[in-house]
Motif scaffolding. Structure first.
Motif, PDB file in Angstrom:
ATOM      1  N   GLU A   1       0.835  -1.208   0.000  1.00 52.59           N
ATOM      2  CA  GLU A   1       0.000   0.000   0.000  1.00 52.59           C
ATOM      3  C   GLU A   1       0.871   1.259   0.000  1.00 52.59           C
ATOM      4  OE1 GLU A   1      -2.432  -0.563   3.468  1.00 52.59           O
ATOM      5  OE2 GLU A   1      -3.696  -2.078   2.487  1.00 52.59           O
TER       6      GLU A   1
ATOM      7  N   GLU B   1       2.321   1.777  -3.437  1.00 54.30           N
ATOM      8  CA  GLU B   1       1.269   2.245  -4.347  1.00 54.30           C
ATOM      9  C   GLU B   1       0.960   3.722  -4.121  1.00 54.30           C
ATOM     10  OE1 GLU B   1      -1.906  -0.544  -3.647  1.00 54.30           O
ATOM     11  OE2 GLU B   1      -1.002  -2.061  -4.957  1.00 54.30           O
ATOM     12  N   ARG B   2       0.912   4.149  -2.860  1.00 57.21           N
ATOM     13  CA  ARG B   2       0.681   5.576  -2.554  1.00 57.21           C
ATOM     14  C   ARG B   2       1.829   6.425  -3.087  1.00 57.21           C
ATOM     15  NH1 ARG B   2      -0.998   3.574   2.474  1.00 57.21           N
ATOM     16  NH2 ARG B   2       0.948   4.182   3.450  1.00 57.21           N
ATOM     17  N   GLN B   3       3.051   5.948  -2.931  1.00 59.20           N
ATOM     18  CA  GLN B   3       4.214   6.700  -3.423  1.00 59.20           C
ATOM     19  C   GLN B   3       4.184   6.797  -4.945  1.00 59.20           C
ATOM     20  OE1 GLN B   3       7.426   4.470  -1.631  1.00 59.20           O
ATOM     21  NE2 GLN B   3       7.516   5.819   0.154  1.00 59.20           N
TER      22      GLN B   3
END
Length: 130
Positions: A71, A74-76
């Motif tokens: 997660e 993915e956010r980065q």
């Protein structure tokens, strides 16, 4: 600290699928306030060295850390894709302050004075020879 470092257990786990920031944030939640983690290479393979007074992470805890790591990546990636690179840096305290510049009047003055000193020495040496 209630336990000495000699009674601490050390465990190594591979870094595969684990984000360093996630394991650092989650470790004490799972293993208690005395647990620590740091990057460590064992037999040429990168991973994490965990020091704790008790047992190491369970498979379920490692799975949870892997999910949270995915997660995080993915956010980065989403932040980079949305133009995070064009974000304005907010560093007012890191504004450069000029302390000296090459070619400033001080350095020019010092160079001129140095030349004068050499010229006067040359004249003195010349007078002594004559």
């Amino acid at each position: 600290m209630s336990s000495s470092s000699s009674s601490m257990n050390r465990y190594w786990i591979p870094h595969l699928d684990i984000h360093k920031k996630v394991i650092t944030q989650e470790l004490q939640y799972y293993l208690g306030p005395e647990a620590t983690v740091r990057s460590f290479t064992r037999d040429g393979e990168d991973g994490f060295l965990i020091t704790t007074p008790g047992p190491c992470l369970t498979d379920e805890q490692i799975d949870d850390i892997c999910v949270k790591s995915k997660e995080m990546w993915e956010r980065q990636a989403a932040a980079r894709a949305s133009g995070g690179a064009t974000k304005i840096l907010k560093r007012p305290l890191h504004q450069p302050v000029v302390m000296s510049k090459t070619g400033s009047s001080d350095s020019t003055r010092r160079r001129r004075e140095g030349r004068r000193g050499n010229d006067s020495r040359s004249r003195r040496d010349e007078r002594r020879r004559n």
